[in-house]
Design a protein around this motif. Structure first.
Motif, mmCIF file in Angstrom:
data_model
loop_
_atom_site.group_PDB
_atom_site.id
_atom_site.type_symbol
_atom_site.label_atom_id
_atom_site.label_comp_id
_atom_site.label_asym_id
_atom_site.label_seq_id
_atom_site.Cartn_x
_atom_site.Cartn_y
_atom_site.Cartn_z
ATOM 1 N N THR A 114 0.844 -1.195 0.000
ATOM 2 C CA THR A 114 0.000 0.000 0.000
ATOM 3 C C THR A 114 0.882 1.249 0.000
ATOM 4 N N PHE A 115 0.629 2.165 -0.939
ATOM 5 C CA PHE A 115 1.402 3.403 -0.990
ATOM 6 C C PHE A 115 0.722 4.381 -1.943
ATOM 7 N N SER A 116 1.162 5.627 -1.898
ATOM 8 C CA SER A 116 0.704 6.660 -2.818
ATOM 9 C C SER A 116 1.921 7.259 -3.507
ATOM 10 N N TYR A 117 1.777 7.531 -4.800
ATOM 11 C CA TYR A 117 2.891 8.100 -5.552
ATOM 12 C C TYR A 117 2.354 8.692 -6.854
ATOM 13 N N SER A 120 -3.037 6.281 -5.663
ATOM 14 C CA SER A 120 -2.959 5.480 -4.442
ATOM 15 C C SER A 120 -3.187 4.015 -4.785
ATOM 16 N N PHE A 121 -2.472 3.130 -4.084
ATOM 17 C CA PHE A 121 -2.547 1.704 -4.326
ATOM 18 C C PHE A 121 -2.729 0.984 -2.994
ATOM 19 N N SER A 122 -3.571 -0.053 -2.985
ATOM 20 C CA SER A 122 -3.840 -0.820 -1.777
ATOM 21 C C SER A 122 -3.388 -2.256 -1.976
ATOM 22 N N LYS A 123 -2.626 -2.750 -1.036
ATOM 23 C CA LYS A 123 -2.090 -4.102 -1.111
ATOM 24 C C LYS A 123 -3.212 -5.128 -1.226
ATOM 25 N N GLY A 124 -3.062 -6.038 -2.183
ATOM 26 C CA GLY A 124 -3.999 -7.139 -2.335
ATOM 27 C C GLY A 124 -5.288 -6.813 -3.062
#
Length: 357
Positions: A206-209, A213-217
């Motif tokens: 999970t991270f933002s860049y 934004s992205f969520s693990k799984g």
């Protein structure tokens, strides 16, 4: 003066955000890669070569369109090769290709860029095997033709004289012949992903860049820009560059799988788009020979990376492999090329002689 020139080529293009991230990242200890492939865009470049190999029948039937596209991306380096590469291909001997991924064309960049990715690939049709060795972009070297600027980072070689200096530096560093090169920019990756209608990827953390934004799984559909943000983040990943490499493989393999299932994969429009993003000294006839003689070289893949230890020199972080580690990689590559064993190379050696026997 030499120090300032080296600093110019290595540091001019770092963005403020990445400079801050790198400062923070230097405090994080790297974990061993466990033979994970290094590099930013080597999977995309590798897929390029594989497509050329398996696309031989299509190339034959769509000769004119393919010939035009290859002519557009063909670019000679102007250097004298260590061996007769055309004869190597004609005889079906193992061949080496240096895959280079640059940051040109992405995130608004228009300058020549640095090589985020350097992977030396050996195709051996006799052993039905492909060998890939990733080279750390921060490897401490003397760039061929610019030894007075030592120490330099390996990724700076491209900033000096393009693919030519990168090829000469790599082959001198490892004492192995580099027969051909293929270079693609990050903007090309974005265009390719958009060309196949985007890709579905399940983020590994999970991270933002870059505004995304992205969520693990949680599987998400990514267009070119979003996928580029996903693969570009590095310094806030707990696994550092190795984590980024895993994300890049996710996106690039998803792109490759979707592309090869598309009916228009090798149509004229796709080739024209693709030819604007890649440069290589492989000619149309070279690609036909790869298609005819080297398809079976993709049956088995052996991958590794040149592992270095981080060292700070003049405020810069370098990766410095031991001589034993360099020798291991040289032995592996020379064996894959079916060459006799030889001592690993040195970019500080005054001789440019490469053992090709």
């Amino acid at each position: 003066m030499a120090h300032r020139r080296s600093q110019y080529y290595q540091d001019e293009y770092f963005e403020d955000e990445e400079q801050q991230e790198e400062t923070d990242f230097r405090r994080v200890k790297h974990k061993p890669p466990h033979h994970r492939l290094k590099g930013c865009f080597f999977w995309f470049l590798l897929v390029t070569v594989v497509i050329c190999i398996f696309g031989g029948r299509y190339v034959y039937h769509k000769y004119q369109a393919a010939h035009t596209a290859v002519t557009q991306f063909h670019k000679e380096t102007g250097i004298k090769k260590a061996r007769d590469t055309s004869q190597v291909l004609k005889s079906g001997k193992p061949v080496s290709i240096l895959l280079l991924g640059t940051d040109t064309g992405a995130l608004g960049r228009s300058y020549k860029g640095r090589t985020d990715t350097l992977v030396l690939v050996v195709l051996n049709p006799n052993k039905k095997a492909m060998t890939l060795v990733s080279l750390p972009r921060d490897t401490k070297v003397a760039v061929s033709g610019h030894e007075s600027d030592y120490p330099s980072k390996l990724n700076a070689a491209y900033a000096y004289d393009g693919s030519a200096s990168a090829m000469k530096t790599v082959q001198k560093y490892l004492n192995v012949p580099v027969d051909y090169y293929a270079t693609i920019n990050m903007g090309g990756l974005e265009n390719l992903i958009n060309g196949v209608g985007g890709v579905d990827v399940t983020p590994s953390l999970t991270f933002s860049y870059g505004g995304y934004s992205f969520s693990k799984g949680q599987k998400v559909h990514m267009n070119g820009k979003k996928a580029l943000a996903y693969v570009r983040m590095r310094y806030t990943d707990p696994r550092g560059d190795y984590g980024r490499q895993e994300r890049q493989r996710q996106v690039l393999m998803a792109t490759a799988l979707k592309a090869v299932s598309a009916k228009n994969l090798l149509n004229e429009q796709f080739l024209q788009t693709f030819s604007k993003q890649i440069t290589s000294d492989l000619t149309f006839n070279n690609i036909l020979l790869l298609a005819a003689k080297y398809r079976k070289a993709t049956h088995h893949m052996n991958s590794t990376n040149l592992q270095g230890q981080s060292q700070m020199l003049d405020g810069q972080s370098f990766e410095v492999p031991t001589e034993d580690e360099k020798q291991r990689v040289t032995d592996l590559l020379r064996s894959a090329l079916e060459l006799t064993p030889a001592q690993t190379g040195s970019t500080l050696n005054s001789s440019d002689q490469i053992s090709i026997n």
